[in-house]
Design a protein around this motif. Structure first.
Motif, PDB file in Angstrom:
ATOM      1  N   MET A   1      78.348  73.843  45.814  1.00 41.48           N
ATOM      2  CA  MET A   1      79.401  72.839  45.738  1.00 41.48           C
ATOM      3  C   MET A   1      79.389  72.180  44.369  1.00 41.48           C
ATOM      4  O   MET A   1      78.331  72.007  43.755  1.00 41.48           O
ATOM      5  N   SER A   2      80.560  71.806  43.907  1.00 36.53           N
ATOM      6  CA  SER A   2      80.672  71.078  42.645  1.00 36.53           C
ATOM      7  C   SER A   2      80.289  69.627  42.846  1.00 36.53           C
ATOM      8  O   SER A   2      80.110  69.165  43.983  1.00 36.53           O
ATOM      9  N   LYS A   3      80.166  68.872  41.744  1.00 38.50           N
ATOM     10  CA  LYS A   3      79.820  67.464  41.849  1.00 38.50           C
ATOM     11  C   LYS A   3      80.875  66.666  42.594  1.00 38.50           C
ATOM     12  O   LYS A   3      80.587  65.634  43.195  1.00 38.50           O
ATOM     13  N   SER A   4      82.103  67.150  42.562  1.00 40.58           N
ATOM     14  CA  SER A   4      83.185  66.468  43.275  1.00 40.58           C
ATOM     15  C   SER A   4      83.234  66.810  44.763  1.00 40.58           C
ATOM     16  O   SER A   4      84.022  66.245  45.506  1.00 40.58           O
ATOM     17  N   GLY A   5      82.382  67.760  45.178  1.00 41.14           N
ATOM     18  CA  GLY A   5      82.321  68.122  46.591  1.00 41.14           C
ATOM     19  C   GLY A   5      83.133  69.345  46.964  1.00 41.14           C
ATOM     20  O   GLY A   5      83.244  69.683  48.147  1.00 41.14           O
ATOM     21  N   GLN A   6      83.673  70.028  45.977  1.00 40.44           N
ATOM     22  CA  GLN A   6      84.474  71.218  46.257  1.00 40.44           C
ATOM     23  C   GLN A   6      83.576  72.438  46.429  1.00 40.44           C
ATOM     24  O   GLN A   6      82.638  72.657  45.659  1.00 40.44           O
ATOM     25  N   LEU A   7      83.870  73.245  47.451  1.00 36.47           N
ATOM     26  CA  LEU A   7      83.077  74.444  47.714  1.00 36.47           C
ATOM     27  C   LEU A   7      83.350  75.497  46.658  1.00 36.47           C
ATOM     28  O   LEU A   7      84.504  75.849  46.384  1.00 36.47           O
ATOM     29  N   LEU A   8      82.284  76.000  46.048  1.00 41.18           N
ATOM     30  CA  LEU A   8      82.382  77.078  45.068  1.00 41.18           C
ATOM     31  C   LEU A   8      82.192  78.394  45.810  1.00 41.18           C
ATOM     32  O   LEU A   8      81.070  78.834  46.064  1.00 41.18           O
ATOM     33  N   THR A   9      83.304  79.004  46.177  1.00 42.42           N
ATOM     34  CA  THR A   9      83.260  80.162  47.080  1.00 42.42           C
ATOM     35  C   THR A   9      82.486  81.338  46.486  1.00 42.42           C
ATOM     36  O   THR A   9      81.803  82.068  47.200  1.00 42.42           O
ATOM     37  N   GLY A  10      82.571  81.522  45.173  1.00 40.45           N
ATOM     38  CA  GLY A  10      81.849  82.628  44.549  1.00 40.45           C
ATOM     39  C   GLY A  10      80.348  82.466  44.691  1.00 40.45           C
ATOM     40  O   GLY A  10      79.640  83.400  45.056  1.00 40.45           O
ATOM     41  N   ARG A  11      79.855  81.267  44.397  1.00 38.44           N
ATOM     42  CA  ARG A  11      78.420  81.007  44.528  1.00 38.44           C
ATOM     43  C   ARG A  11      77.973  81.076  45.982  1.00 38.44           C
ATOM     44  O   ARG A  11      76.898  81.594  46.288  1.00 38.44           O
ATOM     45  N   PHE A  12      78.805  80.530  46.871  1.00 36.65           N
ATOM     46  CA  PHE A  12      78.454  80.565  48.291  1.00 36.65           C
ATOM     47  C   PHE A  12      78.337  82.008  48.779  1.00 36.65           C
ATOM     48  O   PHE A  12      77.393  82.361  49.499  1.00 36.65           O
TER      49      PHE A  12
END
Length: 461
Positions: A237-248
């Motif tokens: 997740m980014s610092k803003s709370g958005q899911l980083l689908t690639g990393r996940f």
């Protein structure tokens, strides 16, 4: 233009005292290959020599357990590993540890074929003793290597050297691995390697290593909530709370791949239910044969006290007859209370999960490395206090990550000192023979004197 000129050996400048000290600290060529100083290598040699002297010491039934696992994995095909009941010490660790035993069984068969004889139960010749204890020492070298990496990558190497030394010479490892007999040093090396990757910001490798560890020994599931929250929040997740689908997707794929390598053959053979029944034998009861000093030990002791009071004073309270002979027999089996309500695995899971939720929320809000270490320690502590069929040796899940925090401030140091003293003392009953009594007492006192006082001094400074 350079003003430097070459000097003949006769006229070469003499080194200062400081330069001589530094030069003396440089390791020989065969030592520098491993990127260690002379003192570090000397400590390693001292550790190995001490553990070699412990070869003739007391060994528990775990020694025969692991010898039998060598025989199972060597004599039987993979399809029969988790079905064999030749011995009462059946294989009940995950597949990676079974593969590990398989590797160890290969040289064992050459050294002494009787070691891997499936029907040679209780075999205790000097060859098997020397071989199995040697494998503990050799595999524990991974622990030393990882702890050295902690030092090399530390912002305060002298302090980290003290912490790493306290862990490498920890009395828990000496008592449980090198006398009682297990492979905790090797397994905790993988855990610390994973923690080291987290400290370096390499969270993907940290998650993969923890997945590998789970497939060596499933007791580390106690720490899984901290890993799940930390990796999801800090890596996926980014610092803003958005899911980083690639990393996940990358992390999920890597973890799934590890489990497929481990469990895949057994899934393909349709043996997953059998394997899981071995890994999670809930019929073994709430308490281990030797009670871990946790909440359920207090509840069980309270039940015995209540039973005694009801019997003496004829209080007219209903008593479960099965509970009269249960709980304090020192045998593996379900714990039945005489007075208190029956505790089931679901109850322990619910209590543990609720307790862990408090600091999982904090970790979610502050996904830093220090918060992660705190969460690991508290996950281990909560599971130790409220888990189902907790072994006394599980206290190491608390003491090892807590040791990395011991010098942060006085509160951490005091917590570590109290927990280490109580936790190590709780392991003493594992060595109940008179010959080992002075060993465990003297070793623990020396470890405490060479660890607690220097750490206390650093904290106060």
């Amino acid at each position: 233009m350079s003003t430097a000129r070459s000097c003949s050996p006769k006229h070469a400048p003499q080194p200062t005292i400081l330069e001589e000290v530094v030069a003396n600290e440089h390791p020989p060529r065969w030592c520098s290959v491993w990127n260690t100083t002379r003192s570090e290598f000397d400590l390693l040699l001292f550790s190995v020599a001490l553990k070699l002297l412990l070869f003739p010491s007391y060994r528990s039934t775990d020694f025969e357990v692991h010898r039998n696992w060598l025989a199972i994995t060597h004599a039987l095909p993979v399809s029969k590993w988790y079905y064999d009941t030749t011995s009462e010490w059946t294989l009940d660790y995950p597949p990676f540890f079974a593969y590990f035993e398989k590797v160890l069984s290969i040289p064992a068969a050459y050294i002494d074929p009787a070691i891997v004889d499936l029907h040679n139960l209780g075999y205790g010749s000097w060859t098997v003793v020397a071989y199995q204890r040697s494998t503990v020492i050799l595999t524990e070298l991974l622990l030393g290597a990882v702890l050295l990496r902690f030092i090399k990558r530390s912002v305060d190497p002298p302090l980290q050297r003290l912490l790493s030394g306290s862990l490498f010479f920890h009395p828990g490892f000496l008592i449980v691995d090198h006398i009682h007999f297990q492979y905790n040093g090797f397994l905790f090396a993988i855990l610390l390697w994973s923690i080291l990757m987290a400290r370096a910001g390499q969270n993907l490798y940290s998650g993969v290593l923890f997945a590998v560890l789970l497939n060596f020994k499933h007791i580390y599931m106690y720490l899984a909530p901290a890993y799940f929250v930390y990796l999801l929040r800090s890596y996926c997740m980014s610092k803003s709370g958005q899911l980083l689908t690639g990393r996940f997707a990358t992390l999920a794929s890597a973890v799934v791949l590890v489990f497929l390598i481990s469990l895949g053959p057994f899934i393909w053979m349709g043996q997953l239910p059998q394997l899981l029944s071995r890994l999670f034998p809930f019929t073994r009861g709430l308490n281990h044969a030797y009670w871990a000093p946790n909440a359920w030990a207090l509840v069980t002791a309270g039940d015995r006290i209540m039973l005694r009071l009801i019997t003496l004073f004829n209080l007219g309270i209903a008593i479960n007859e099965q509970g009269i002979a249960s709980a304090s027999r020192g045998l593996v089996g379900d714990t039945v209370f005489a007075v208190f309500p029956h505790i089931k695995p679901f109850h322990t899971f619910l209590i543990t999960a609720c307790a862990q939720m408090v600091y999982m929320i904090k970790l979610w809000r502050t996904p830093t490395y220090r918060s992660f270490l705190n969460a690991l320690t508290l996950c281990g502590f909560t599971s130790f206090m409220f888990g189902w069929h907790v072994h006394e040796k599980a206290i190491l899940l608390v003491l090892v990550p807590l040791s990395l925090l011991a010098a942060d401030n006085y509160a951490y140091f005091k917590t570590w000192m109290i927990a280490s003293t109580a936790g190590i003392f709780s392991l003493f009953p594992l060595l109940f023979t008179s010959a080992e009594m002075p060993i465990k007492i003297v070793y623990c006192l020396v470890w405490g004197a060479t660890t607690i006082y220097p750490l206390r001094k650093r904290v106060y400074e």
